[in-house]
Design an enzyme around this catalytic site. Structure first.
Site, short mmCIF file in Angstrom:
data_model
loop_
_atom_site.label_atom_id
_atom_site.label_comp_id
_atom_site.label_asym_id
_atom_site.label_seq_id
_atom_site.Cartn_x
_atom_site.Cartn_y
_atom_site.Cartn_z
N PRO A 265 0.80 -1.22 0.00
CG PRO A 265 -0.97 -1.60 1.47
CD PRO A 265 0.34 -2.18 1.02
CB CYS A 266 1.20 3.81 -2.51
SG CYS A 266 -0.44 4.23 -3.19
#
Length: 380
Positions: A93-94
């Site tokens: 996840p960014c």
């Protein structure tokens, strides 16, 4: 490590994925395997926290099923019990690394989730892995998060190559810049294998695929799903009438005051920004309020999800499951399949010992780790 195969026999890599999204990485890997002789990819297992995203993955990924695609928080998934794999992919996840957000990095809610990928590397010991994140990862936590992650990958037994790819320089119709980390198990390195960054195929603006080409060549067929138009209010239509291709709601020069948005410092914003038909699209995103849906260069409307999917290089047959906003999020958060294919083709050719044109990586992994350790020496 998996058993050895002779160079003449085909090799099937069973691939596992965490944070699989709607399947952009998987599609890219399968397409790459079709291009490299003697390589086959087989789905082993995957995980995503969103049920409809997992449904999309299952709908489109060969071999994926209810039994092999696990839905839920990765923190509650016992990865040690999952079947053996030869290859591993994780677009961790960014949210906490994106330049658009607050960049909490490893101190955020999502930043530490990369550790579950590291655990898979240590427990399953796949021959290779591919990890993806936003360009903002490089500067998170004052520049310390990224080299810390790289060091953890090295300590898990891998030689890693990191590069910030500008996907418009590889034939994609979108300015999407992402850090891709490719790791080969040190046993492979000892046997003479080496991954190199593939050379850009469309490095000059005149060579790049444009948004107009992506959306019109060929036209989207009538049978394509996820192509519903968004209902635009009259105010939005009036506002768009004053916005030229490439402009947004803040730098359009002739717009009447009553149609302007009162937001400071938004000159470079993507809010109500029209595409420039002669350039690659700006980055497709997965969330955001009014005015963030990407706007047609000529027609007074937002793009459909199918048009957004084309900018992300998903084929027209690819069916996204979920309501319109959920599908929008899936498309925006996905790794573009054509971008993933570029990486996997280079990876598979590396594994086969095949030559391909390459460039030096623009990220010096060892230097970044040394800088981290120098900081740690000062602090501790």
């Amino acid at each position: 490590m998996a058993e050895k195969h002779t160079s003449s026999s085909p090799k099937t890599y069973k691939m596992g994925e965490l944070f699989c999204g709607p399947g952009g990485i998987a599609l890219g890997a399968h397409n790459a395997a079709d291009k490299v002789p003697g390589i086959e990819i087989e789905h082993a297992w995957a995980n995503d926290y969103d049920p409809t995203t997992a449904d999309t993955y299952r709908e489109n990924t060969p071999g994926a099923s209810e039994e092999t695609v696990y839905v839920g928080d990765v923190r509650e998934l016992d990865t040690d019990t999952l079947p053996p794999i030869d290859g591993f992919a994780f677009g961790f996840p960014c949210n906490d690394f994106s330049l658009v957000g607050k960049q909490k990095g490893l101190e955020g809610k999502y930043g530490p989730l990369y550790t579950y990928g590291i655990h898979v590397l240590k427990s399953h010991k796949p021959e290779w892995f591919v990890a993806e994140n936003v360009g903002g990862l490089s500067g998170a936590n004052a520049g310390t998060a990224f080299p810390y992650i790289l060091r953890e990958m090295q300590r898990a037994g891998y030689t890693v190559v990191a590069h910030k790819y500008r996907f418009e320089e590889y034939g994609l119709p979108q300015a999407r810049h992402r850090i891709i980390i490719v790791g080969l198990h040190n046993d492979l390195i000892a046997s003479g294998k080496e991954f190199k960054v593939p050379k850009p195929t469309t490095p000059e603006p005149s060579m790049m695929r444009t948004a107009k080409q992506a959306l019109t060549e060929p036209p989207i067929p009538e049978w394509a799903t996820n192509n519903e138009l968004t209902r635009q209010s009259e105010v939005v239509k009036q506002r768009l009438a004053y916005i030229k291709p490439g402009e947004n709601a803040f730098n359009a020069t002739d717009m009447p005051e009553e149609l302007r948005l009162n937001v400071r410092g938004a000159k470079l914003s993507q809010i109500y920004k029209r595409l420039d038909s002669n350039k690659p699209a700006y980055t497709v995103t997965g969330s955001g309020g009014g005015g963030t849906h990407i706007y047609h260069w000529e027609e007074p409307r937002a793009l459909t999800n199918r048009e957004r999917a084309r900018l992300q290089t998903f084929p027209d047959w690819y069916k996204f499951i979920g309501n319109k906003e959920n599908v929008r999020r899936q498309i925006g958060m996905a790794v573009p399949p054509d971008g993933a294919q570029v990486i996997f083709e280079a990876l598979f050719k590396s594994l086969k010992g095949m030559h391909y044109e390459s460039i030096e990586p623009n990220i010096d992994v060892d230097k970044r780790i040394r800088e981290l350790e120098e900081k740690e020496g000062i602090l501790f």
